[in-house]
Design a protein around this motif. Structure first.
Motif, PDB file in Angstrom:
ATOM      1  N   HIS A  65      -1.062 -10.668  -0.755  1.00  0.00           N
ATOM      2  CA  HIS A  65      -2.279 -11.075  -1.465  1.00  0.00           C
ATOM      3  C   HIS A  65      -3.300  -9.942  -1.600  1.00  0.00           C
ATOM      4  N   ARG A  66      -2.864  -8.721  -1.347  1.00  0.00           N
ATOM      5  CA  ARG A  66      -3.759  -7.574  -1.453  1.00  0.00           C
ATOM      6  C   ARG A  66      -3.927  -7.199  -2.925  1.00  0.00           C
ATOM      7  N   LEU A  67      -5.127  -6.828  -3.280  1.00  0.00           N
ATOM      8  CA  LEU A  67      -5.375  -6.349  -4.635  1.00  0.00           C
ATOM      9  C   LEU A  67      -4.783  -4.948  -4.760  1.00  0.00           C
ATOM     10  N   MET A  68      -3.956  -4.766  -5.759  1.00  0.00           N
ATOM     11  CA  MET A  68      -3.314  -3.469  -5.957  1.00  0.00           C
ATOM     12  C   MET A  68      -4.270  -2.530  -6.683  1.00  0.00           C
ATOM     13  N   CYS A  69      -4.255  -1.311  -6.246  1.00  0.00           N
ATOM     14  CA  CYS A  69      -5.121  -0.310  -6.856  1.00  0.00           C
ATOM     15  C   CYS A  69      -4.235   0.812  -7.384  1.00  0.00           C
ATOM     16  N   THR A  70      -3.445   0.500  -8.381  1.00  0.00           N
ATOM     17  CA  THR A  70      -2.540   1.501  -8.937  1.00  0.00           C
ATOM     18  C   THR A  70      -2.941   1.933 -10.344  1.00  0.00           C
ATOM     19  N   ALA A  71      -3.792   1.178 -10.952  1.00  0.00           N
ATOM     20  CA  ALA A  71      -4.203   1.511 -12.324  1.00  0.00           C
ATOM     21  C   ALA A  71      -5.219   2.649 -12.309  1.00  0.00           C
TER      22      ALA A  71
END
Length: 129
Positions: A65-71
């Motif tokens: 449920h972690r927000l991904m920071c790949t963008a």
């Protein structure tokens, strides 16, 4: 949350110390006392296993449920915070797994020492007959 990880780290350190104490060469009488004391401690020490399992489930749930920071929309600060949380989660997984492995090692060492002692007693009785 940090208190839970500190407690688990202290338990893992205690398990490592007990495992080291069990593997140090010692005279038979001293080894028997160490193994006997450790065997008494093993049952109450088993409460760390469900605790570590719960912590592993918590890490897994947070990972899913972690927000991904790949963008490219993420700022450098958000990216650093994301990577830091990943590293902390990896460290905590290693801590939980080491708690399981050390407990299992201590249990097996105590069982092997007890088996050796019982076999020595059987051998002694056979020689007396």
């Amino acid at each position: 949350m940090a208190l839970q990880w500190m407690i688990l780290a202290c338990v893992v350190a205690a398990e490592a110390a007990v495992a080291a104490l069990l593997t140090v060469p010692a005279p038979r009488a001293v080894r028997a006392q160490i193994v006997g004391l450790t065997s008494l401690i093993l049952q109450p020490f088993a409460c760390v296993l469900p605790f570590a399992a719960f912590q592993l489930l918590d890490i897994y749930w947070k990972k899913e449920h972690r927000l991904m920071c790949t963008a490219e929309v993420c700022t450098a600060e958000e990216r650093v915070r994301f990577e830091k949380s990943i590293f902390k989660a990896q460290r905590n997984v290693i801590l939980c797994v080491s708690a399981f492995l050390l407990y299992w090692c201590i249990y097996r060492i105590c069982k092997i020492n007890k088996d050796i002692k019982s076999l020595e007693e059987v051998e002694k009785r056979i020689k007396e007959e």
